[in-house]
Design a protein around this motif. Structure first.
Motif, PDB file in Angstrom:
ATOM      1  N   ALA A   1      27.874  29.856  40.051  1.00 35.12           N
ATOM      2  CA  ALA A   1      29.247  30.016  40.527  1.00 35.12           C
ATOM      3  C   ALA A   1      30.262  30.200  39.406  1.00 35.12           C
ATOM      4  O   ALA A   1      31.292  30.846  39.604  1.00 35.12           O
ATOM      5  CB  ALA A   1      29.639  28.817  41.387  1.00 35.12           C
ATOM      6  N   SER A   2      30.027  29.636  38.225  1.00 38.78           N
ATOM      7  CA  SER A   2      31.003  29.736  37.133  1.00 38.78           C
ATOM      8  C   SER A   2      31.205  31.193  36.744  1.00 38.78           C
ATOM      9  O   SER A   2      30.244  31.956  36.605  1.00 38.78           O
ATOM     10  CB  SER A   2      30.528  28.938  35.921  1.00 38.78           C
ATOM     11  OG  SER A   2      30.463  27.559  36.223  1.00 38.78           O
ATOM     12  N   CYS A   3      32.447  31.576  36.554  1.00 43.28           N
ATOM     13  CA  CYS A   3      32.788  32.975  36.299  1.00 43.28           C
ATOM     14  C   CYS A   3      32.045  33.518  35.078  1.00 43.28           C
ATOM     15  O   CYS A   3      32.104  32.937  33.991  1.00 43.28           O
ATOM     16  CB  CYS A   3      34.297  33.094  36.083  1.00 43.28           C
ATOM     17  SG  CYS A   3      34.879  34.795  35.992  1.00 43.28           S
TER      18      CYS A   3
ATOM     19  N   LEU B   1      32.157  39.579  31.072  1.00 46.94           N
ATOM     20  CA  LEU B   1      31.604  39.665  32.422  1.00 46.94           C
ATOM     21  C   LEU B   1      30.449  40.664  32.432  1.00 46.94           C
ATOM     22  O   LEU B   1      30.663  41.862  32.219  1.00 46.94           O
ATOM     23  CB  LEU B   1      32.671  40.117  33.424  1.00 46.94           C
ATOM     24  CG  LEU B   1      33.821  39.148  33.715  1.00 46.94           C
ATOM     25  CD1 LEU B   1      34.760  39.753  34.751  1.00 46.94           C
ATOM     26  CD2 LEU B   1      33.297  37.798  34.190  1.00 46.94           C
ATOM     27  N   PRO B   2      29.220  40.206  32.655  1.00 46.92           N
ATOM     28  CA  PRO B   2      28.085  41.135  32.751  1.00 46.92           C
ATOM     29  C   PRO B   2      28.252  42.075  33.944  1.00 46.92           C
ATOM     30  O   PRO B   2      29.010  41.802  34.879  1.00 46.92           O
ATOM     31  CB  PRO B   2      26.882  40.200  32.943  1.00 46.92           C
ATOM     32  CG  PRO B   2      27.347  38.852  32.484  1.00 46.92           C
ATOM     33  CD  PRO B   2      28.812  38.804  32.784  1.00 46.92           C
ATOM     34  N   LYS B   3      27.515  43.172  33.934  1.00 41.47           N
ATOM     35  CA  LYS B   3      27.634  44.161  35.010  1.00 41.47           C
ATOM     36  C   LYS B   3      27.236  43.587  36.362  1.00 41.47           C
ATOM     37  O   LYS B   3      27.751  44.017  37.398  1.00 41.47           O
ATOM     38  CB  LYS B   3      26.785  45.397  34.683  1.00 41.47           C
ATOM     39  CG  LYS B   3      27.426  46.313  33.646  1.00 41.47           C
ATOM     40  CD  LYS B   3      26.700  47.637  33.548  1.00 41.47           C
ATOM     41  CE  LYS B   3      26.869  48.488  34.797  1.00 41.47           C
ATOM     42  NZ  LYS B   3      28.280  48.902  35.005  1.00 41.47           N
TER      43      LYS B   3
ATOM     44  N   ARG C   1      31.718  38.358  44.508  1.00 39.02           N
ATOM     45  CA  ARG C   1      31.588  37.345  43.459  1.00 39.02           C
ATOM     46  C   ARG C   1      32.855  37.289  42.606  1.00 39.02           C
ATOM     47  O   ARG C   1      33.322  36.216  42.233  1.00 39.02           O
ATOM     48  CB  ARG C   1      30.374  37.682  42.589  1.00 39.02           C
ATOM     49  CG  ARG C   1      29.735  36.480  41.926  1.00 39.02           C
ATOM     50  CD  ARG C   1      28.464  36.882  41.212  1.00 39.02           C
ATOM     51  NE  ARG C   1      27.785  35.721  40.669  1.00 39.02           N
ATOM     52  CZ  ARG C   1      26.755  35.794  39.837  1.00 39.02           C
ATOM     53  NH1 ARG C   1      26.293  36.982  39.465  1.00 39.02           N
ATOM     54  NH2 ARG C   1      26.186  34.691  39.386  1.00 39.02           N
ATOM     55  N   LEU C   2      33.418  38.457  42.314  1.00 38.68           N
ATOM     56  CA  LEU C   2      34.663  38.509  41.545  1.00 38.68           C
ATOM     57  C   LEU C   2      35.794  37.817  42.295  1.00 38.68           C
ATOM     58  O   LEU C   2      36.574  37.055  41.712  1.00 38.68           O
ATOM     59  CB  LEU C   2      35.039  39.963  41.255  1.00 38.68           C
ATOM     60  CG  LEU C   2      34.095  40.756  40.344  1.00 38.68           C
ATOM     61  CD1 LEU C   2      34.550  42.208  40.255  1.00 38.68           C
ATOM     62  CD2 LEU C   2      34.034  40.137  38.949  1.00 38.68           C
TER      63      LEU C   2
ATOM     64  N   ARG D   1      35.473  26.669  37.445  1.00 37.97           N
ATOM     65  CA  ARG D   1      34.565  27.793  37.648  1.00 37.97           C
ATOM     66  C   ARG D   1      35.281  29.136  37.700  1.00 37.97           C
ATOM     67  O   ARG D   1      34.635  30.177  37.765  1.00 37.97           O
ATOM     68  CB  ARG D   1      33.784  27.593  38.948  1.00 37.97           C
ATOM     69  CG  ARG D   1      32.834  26.401  38.912  1.00 37.97           C
ATOM     70  CD  ARG D   1      32.149  26.217  40.251  1.00 37.97           C
ATOM     71  NE  ARG D   1      31.120  25.181  40.190  1.00 37.97           N
ATOM     72  CZ  ARG D   1      30.374  24.810  41.215  1.00 37.97           C
ATOM     73  NH1 ARG D   1      30.555  25.391  42.396  1.00 37.97           N
ATOM     74  NH2 ARG D   1      29.465  23.865  41.078  1.00 37.97           N
ATOM     75  N   SER D   2      36.604  29.136  37.670  1.00 39.70           N
ATOM     76  CA  SER D   2      37.353  30.374  37.883  1.00 39.70           C
ATOM     77  C   SER D   2      37.640  31.105  36.577  1.00 39.70           C
ATOM     78  O   SER D   2      37.530  30.551  35.482  1.00 39.70           O
ATOM     79  CB  SER D   2      38.682  30.067  38.586  1.00 39.70           C
ATOM     80  OG  SER D   2      39.565  29.395  37.698  1.00 39.70           O
ATOM     81  N   TRP D   3      38.038  32.367  36.723  1.00 35.75           N
ATOM     82  CA  TRP D   3      38.464  33.196  35.590  1.00 35.75           C
ATOM     83  C   TRP D   3      39.655  32.551  34.886  1.00 35.75           C
ATOM     84  O   TRP D   3      39.661  32.395  33.667  1.00 35.75           O
ATOM     85  CB  TRP D   3      38.827  34.584  36.113  1.00 35.75           C
ATOM     86  CG  TRP D   3      39.542  35.484  35.150  1.00 35.75           C
ATOM     87  CD1 TRP D   3      40.891  35.571  34.951  1.00 35.75           C
ATOM     88  CD2 TRP D   3      38.944  36.438  34.255  1.00 35.75           C
ATOM     89  NE1 TRP D   3      41.180  36.520  33.996  1.00 35.75           N
ATOM     90  CE2 TRP D   3      39.997  37.070  33.555  1.00 35.75           C
ATOM     91  CE3 TRP D   3      37.635  36.828  33.993  1.00 35.75           C
ATOM     92  CZ2 TRP D   3      39.776  38.063  32.611  1.00 35.75           C
ATOM     93  CZ3 TRP D   3      37.411  37.820  33.049  1.00 35.75           C
ATOM     94  CH2 TRP D   3      38.470  38.423  32.373  1.00 35.75           C
ATOM     95  N   HIS D   4      40.661  32.165  35.661  1.00 35.26           N
ATOM     96  CA  HIS D   4      41.858  31.568  35.074  1.00 35.26           C
ATOM     97  C   HIS D   4      41.534  30.224  34.430  1.00 35.26           C
ATOM     98  O   HIS D   4      42.076  29.890  33.371  1.00 35.26           O
ATOM     99  CB  HIS D   4      42.937  31.397  36.146  1.00 35.26           C
ATOM    100  CG  HIS D   4      43.385  32.687  36.751  1.00 35.26           C
ATOM    101  ND1 HIS D   4      44.069  33.643  36.036  1.00 35.26           N
ATOM    102  CD2 HIS D   4      43.231  33.192  38.006  1.00 35.26           C
ATOM    103  CE1 HIS D   4      44.327  34.682  36.823  1.00 35.26           C
ATOM    104  NE2 HIS D   4      43.831  34.430  38.015  1.00 35.26           N
ATOM    105  N   GLY D   5      40.653  29.446  35.077  1.00 34.34           N
ATOM    106  CA  GLY D   5      40.304  28.145  34.529  1.00 34.34           C
ATOM    107  C   GLY D   5      39.663  28.251  33.161  1.00 34.34           C
ATOM    108  O   GLY D   5      39.971  27.468  32.251  1.00 34.34           O
ATOM    109  N   TRP D   6      38.762  29.226  32.993  1.00 34.56           N
ATOM    110  CA  TRP D   6      38.108  29.401  31.690  1.00 34.56           C
ATOM    111  C   TRP D   6      39.134  29.753  30.622  1.00 34.56           C
ATOM    112  O   TRP D   6      39.160  29.149  29.546  1.00 34.56           O
ATOM    113  CB  TRP D   6      37.044  30.500  31.772  1.00 34.56           C
ATOM    114  CG  TRP D   6      36.200  30.605  30.525  1.00 34.56           C
ATOM    115  CD1 TRP D   6      35.022  29.965  30.278  1.00 34.56           C
ATOM    116  CD2 TRP D   6      36.484  31.394  29.350  1.00 34.56           C
ATOM    117  NE1 TRP D   6      34.552  30.305  29.023  1.00 34.56           N
ATOM    118  CE2 TRP D   6      35.427  31.175  28.438  1.00 34.56           C
ATOM    119  CE3 TRP D   6      37.520  32.245  28.985  1.00 34.56           C
ATOM    120  CZ2 TRP D   6      35.378  31.790  27.186  1.00 34.56           C
ATOM    121  CZ3 TRP D   6      37.484  32.853  27.729  1.00 34.56           C
ATOM    122  CH2 TRP D   6      36.419  32.627  26.846  1.00 34.56           C
TER     123      TRP D   6
END
Length: 406
Positions: A120-122, A161-163, A171-172, A362-367
């Motif tokens: 789940a982690s981005c 971000l892998p393909k 997922r995004l 787990r989010s984009w912003h969180g990272w």
């Protein structure tokens, strides 16, 4: 958290006073990022938690240090709060340059892994990371570190971000990845970081990176900007000389095999934990080009070359493509390559002492928020280390005693 080894020239009282003043200044700088005083206060407590002595910088540990009954306020800073992590990144960059700027600085590009469980982690995927030395379940972050004679600190970061992620819209969306974020290779992420540094007028003369970043458009970008570089390449990378230079052609490995013993020079790439980091080095100048041929901002001749490093213990080879003003000594190029050690040290310190890899969001912003706050904590300590250990005064030549008059 203050290592005594960081500030040997200052007393404990002086160091603590400098720490307190720096923390107040940092909190003041980041205050405009937050629309509510309550959120700004929680961000300050989050930062204090990163700077604290707790071994694990988890939400519960930071909450306990802040006197909160639970981790919810700490977690809200990374997830539910509405603030711009990229604006914080720019504050960190400006703070680092304010304290560590030097015209001869090196911008070092490298990546590090964040080991994870689950899917789940981005950005998490089974991919290679040097942090584990193998393919494993992890996130990959690409970083830029500013390395000068005054110290070193991170000034930029990006989550790779892998393909398999960018090809999966659901997922995004679940990880709150912005709609305008698509697939970008690690070298592409690096070119964006370099472009941001140049646009912000960050003073640096060189860029260094390993084999991941010695390909693509980075070379052309740096030549146009008038920056030198020492970038790792694979043993299969093809080099050719031209112009008035002696003929050289072939893969880096083939060229290395043709070198004579007299072509090698034993040099240190800098001080390590066990003394000078000695290797044998060979440098081949392949071509001289006028700066304007590359649309460079600098005048005069520039040289494209091949730098080879040979490990003394087992003759293992590493190869680097170089671009530098004509006449640059091999010692300078070796020193630039040696600056890559600083970002490796920074990763280790940031993970062990500031919780770089303790992000629970787990989010984009969180990272990006967590990593940017860690970068800020690291930058503050780098500035304290520099200010508490002023460089020695420049040596001046002693005047000969005046002759007595007859």
């Amino acid at each position: 958290m203050i290592r005594r080894s960081w500030t040997p020239a200052a007393s404990i009282e002086e160091t603590l006073a400098l720490w307190a003043a720096s923390l107040r200044e940092i909190k003041k700088r980041i205050r405009p990022l937050f629309t509510q005083e309550r959120v700004a206060t929680n961000a300050g407590l989050f930062l204090e938690g990163l700077l604290g002595d707790e071994q694990r910088k988890t939400g519960w540990m930071r909450a306990e240090a802040a006197g909160d009954p639970g981790p919810w306020r700490q977690q809200a800073i990374l997830g539910r709060g509405d603030w711009d992590a990229d604006a914080l990144r720019d504050i960190v960059r400006d703070y680092v340059i304010e304290h560590l700027a030097d015209d001869d600085a090196v911008l070092v590009i490298d990546e590090t892994g964040f080991l994870k469980q689950g899917k789940a982690s981005c950005g998490v995927a089974r991919q290679y990371t040097g942090s584990a030395g193998k393919i494993t379940n992890c996130q990959i972050g690409v970083f830029a570190a500013y390395v000068s004679r005054h110290g070193h600190a991170f000034i930029d970061r990006a989550l790779y971000l892998p393909k398999e992620w960018t090809d999966d819209p659901d997922r995004l969306e679940a990880a709150y990845v912005p709609a305008d974020v698509g697939f970008a290779t690690k070298p592409k992420l690096a070119t964006r970081m370099i472009a941001r540094a140049i646009a912000a007028s960050v003073p640096f003369k060189w860029v260094a990176g390993d084999t991941v970043y010695g390909v693509g458009n980075i070379e052309q970008q740096l030549r146009r900007a008038g920056k030198g570089y020492v970038l790792g390449v694979s043993s299969a990378h093809v080099f050719r000389s031209w112009g008035k230079r002696p003929p050289v052609a072939g893969t880096a490995a083939d060229i290395a095999r043709t070198r004579r013993s007299s072509d090698w020079k034993r040099l240190s790439a800098g001080a390590g934990t066990k003394g000078p980091r000695l290797h044998d080095w060979c440098y081949l100048e392949l071509a001289d080009l006028e700066a304007e041929q590359s649309n460079s901002a600098n005048d005069g001749l520039w040289t494209r070359g091949l730098l080879i490093r040979r490990r003394i213990a087992d003759d293992d080879l590493a190869f680097f493509t170089t671009w530098c003003p004509a006449g640059t000594a091999i010692e300078t190029l070796v020193a630039v390559e040696g600056h890559r050690w600083a970002i490796e040290d920074s990763f280790e310190t940031a993970k062990n002492e500031f919780g770089l890899d303790h992000n629970e969001s787990r989010s984009w912003h969180g990272w990006h928020r967590h990593v940017s706050l860690v970068m800020l904590a690291f930058a503050m300590m780098a500035a304290i280390r520099h200010r508490a250990n002023p460089p020695p005064p420049k040596k001046t030549k002693r005047r000969p005693p005046a002759k007595a008059k007859a």
